[in-house]
Design a protein around this motif. Structure first.
Motif, mmCIF file in Angstrom:
data_model
loop_
_atom_site.group_PDB
_atom_site.id
_atom_site.type_symbol
_atom_site.label_atom_id
_atom_site.label_comp_id
_atom_site.label_asym_id
_atom_site.label_seq_id
_atom_site.Cartn_x
_atom_site.Cartn_y
_atom_site.Cartn_z
ATOM 1 N N ALA A 127 3.298 0.677 -6.609
ATOM 2 C CA ALA A 127 2.533 0.579 -5.368
ATOM 3 C C ALA A 127 2.017 -0.840 -5.152
ATOM 4 O O ALA A 127 2.079 -1.379 -4.040
ATOM 5 N N THR A 128 1.538 -1.460 -6.223
ATOM 6 C CA THR A 128 0.955 -2.801 -6.104
ATOM 7 C C THR A 128 1.999 -3.848 -5.724
ATOM 8 O O THR A 128 1.718 -4.763 -4.950
ATOM 9 N N ILE A 129 3.229 -3.712 -6.224
ATOM 10 C CA ILE A 129 4.272 -4.692 -5.863
ATOM 11 C C ILE A 129 5.027 -4.284 -4.599
ATOM 12 O O ILE A 129 5.895 -5.014 -4.125
ATOM 13 N N GLY A 130 4.709 -3.094 -4.064
ATOM 14 C CA GLY A 130 5.288 -2.691 -2.793
ATOM 15 C C GLY A 130 6.620 -1.989 -2.881
ATOM 16 O O GLY A 130 7.360 -1.947 -1.894
ATOM 17 N N PHE A 131 6.951 -1.401 -4.040
ATOM 18 C CA PHE A 131 8.157 -0.573 -4.092
ATOM 19 C C PHE A 131 7.738 0.831 -3.657
ATOM 20 O O PHE A 131 7.016 1.523 -4.367
ATOM 21 N N THR A 151 5.388 2.981 -1.251
ATOM 22 C CA THR A 151 4.128 2.772 -0.536
ATOM 23 C C THR A 151 3.381 1.572 -1.115
ATOM 24 O O THR A 151 3.186 1.485 -2.311
ATOM 25 N N GLN A 152 2.980 0.642 -0.242
ATOM 26 C CA GLN A 152 2.277 -0.569 -0.697
ATOM 27 C C GLN A 152 0.773 -0.330 -0.729
ATOM 28 O O GLN A 152 0.163 0.023 0.280
ATOM 29 N N SER A 153 0.181 -0.484 -1.899
ATOM 30 C CA SER A 153 -1.271 -0.384 -2.034
ATOM 31 C C SER A 153 -1.659 -0.850 -3.427
ATOM 32 O O SER A 153 -0.964 -0.564 -4.395
ATOM 33 N N HIS A 154 -2.780 -1.557 -3.526
ATOM 34 C CA HIS A 154 -3.213 -2.062 -4.828
ATOM 35 C C HIS A 154 -3.937 -0.943 -5.584
ATOM 36 O O HIS A 154 -5.033 -0.535 -5.216
#
Length: 449
Positions: free
Chosen positions: A93-97, A99-102
């Motif tokens: 998620a953090t690198i955007g593979f 859904t993008q979200s930290h």
């Protein structure tokens, strides 16, 4: 200074580092956490059932989620305060593979706990290639023995379908690792070209199946094998529909599996709540491993409740209490099949995060070459041993745990190079690019599909 004095001084320094940590009131005390119906959600259930959350001033509701995507999305939207997650989910998620979200994690939930199961028909074919001793297959069973079966299906024009639980799951990477170690190409991703199937050039076709649906999907003949956590490998044995051939302990000894994840925004908004949650989970993990797993039968009883895992007691106990059944009747001792606290299992190691990132790169989920420094930067953004150690110090200061239960303040976050992989390849988390260059199947540093 003699050796004895040196040891005593070292212990005093270590203990001193844990003194004076004082717990603050949680900013938010009513919480809802999500989980998937797998035995490795146990720290959450135990923290609730044994009162560890309540002792930290938290009133927690646990809620089973339909699948890993729904679970992640609900953490991102704030419908869930946090969740039992695949170790690769906060990173992906953090690198955007996808859904993008930290997302961040300050707590590793367990080691090991997965297996690879094949259908009875595939097993009968595989078994012809496997050496036996005393009438039983010699373990570990490598994918080399599956390769001729896959080639036979290919000659007959039939795709060889296998299931895993999510594109950034440990299960996906373990299944791919095992297959590739046996000379079988599990396929590549090319997200930059809009292809997220993970099936490019694959000798097998891997696809997502939610964990509780694995046995039924296998029985229906939609897939010929799968990689999943417990109790869904043992369920296949009990139903007589498939045979677990290998555990992840045999693929990568003491591999990290699940984590507890929260959004970065949540962690920043509720720092004391976060520490209280981690404290509760640490205590639950220790309870699960205490006295050589003496509490496991009670844990199995709790997990068998329909609102937790909901499988029969005997099915969960088959792996949770230190054994694992492969072919029906072939039950073997695997005391570390589920580890929740031993071997610093709860500590979020940077090297664990980097291993997942190397596998994302190996199979094309990370499309471009990245320098070693990038892997380190992402690991530090997502894995938070600093928060973990604050929780640890409070537990020690409160007399709930001992300083010796935890890594010392000198911990770097990197495990020593790990050698116990099924293919013998050594993993050094400080050298991810060099690690990737060792594999005969998989993208190298400069490769691009």
């Amino acid at each position: 200074m003699n050796k004895a004095k040196s040891l005593l001084l070292g212990l005093a320094v270590s203990l001193g580092a844990f003194q004076g940590a004082v717990a603050a009131e949680p900013e938010k005390d009513e919480l809802k956490f999500g989980f998937i119906k797998l035995t490795d959600m146990a720290p959450l259930a135990i923290a609730l059932e044994k009162g560890f959350f309540e002792e930290e001033g938290l009133f927690v509701e646990l809620e089973a989620q339909a699948n890993w995507k729904v679970l992640l999305d609900r953490v991102i939207t704030g419908e869930l305060d946090g969740a039992h997650m695949l170790a690769g989910q906060p990173l992906g998620a953090t690198i955007g593979f996808g859904t993008q979200s930290h997302i961040v994690t300050a707590f590793s939930m367990d080691l090991n706990g997965n297996g690879i199961t094949v259908s009875n028909a595939v097993w009968e074919e595989m078994k012809k290639n496997i050496p036996h001793e005393n009438g039983k297959p010699v373990h570990p069973i490598k994918a080399d023995y599956l390769k001729p079966v896959i080639e036979k299906y290919k000659d007959e024009g039939k795709p060889f379908n296998m299931g895993m639980v999510f594109p950034v799951s440990t299960h996906n990477y373990e299944l791919r690792y095992w297959l590739a170690a046996g000379g079988i190409n599990p396929g590549y991703y090319a997200p930059h070209k809009g292809d997220t199937s993970g099936q490019i050039d694959g000798d097998v076709l891997l696809s997502v199946t939610p964990p509780p649906q694995m046995p039924a999907t296998l029985e229906a003949g939609t897939i010929y094998g799968y990689c999943v956590g417990e109790p869904w490998n043992q369920q296949a044995v009990f139903k007589g529909i498939g045979v677990p051939v290998i555990t992840d302990y045999e693929i990568w000894k003491n591999n990290p599996e699940k984590v507890f994840g929260v959004s970065k925004d949540w962690a920043e908004k509720y720092p004391e709540t976060h520490i209280a949650v981690v404290k509760s989970l640490i205590r639950a993990a220790k309870w699960l491993d205490e006295n050589n797993n003496a509490n496991r039968p009670e844990a199995v009883k709790i997990l068998s409740k329909p609102y937790y895992v909901g499988a029969d007691y005997d099915v969960i106990a088959n792996s949770m209490t230190g054994t694992f059944e492969y072919e029906k009747g072939d039950k073997r001792e695997v005391p570390d099949f589920n580890v929740f606290f031993r071997y610093n299992a709860t500590y979020p190691y940077y090297s664990d995060a980097i291993w997942y990132l190397t596998q994302m790169r190996r199979w094309g989920q990370i499309a471009e070459h990245k320098p070693d420094s990038w892997y380190m930067d992402i690991a530090k953004k997502v894995y938070r041993p600093d928060i973990y150690m604050k929780a640890a110090k409070e537990l020690v200061a409160e007399g709930k745990m001992a300083a010796t239960d935890f890594p010392s303040d000198s911990e770097t976050g990197f495990k020593a190079p790990q050698k116990e992989f099924i293919d013998g390849v050594v993993y050094d988390g400080t050298k991810p690019t060099a690690y990737l260059e060792q594999f005969s199947i998989g993208l190298k540093a400069k490769d691009k599909l």
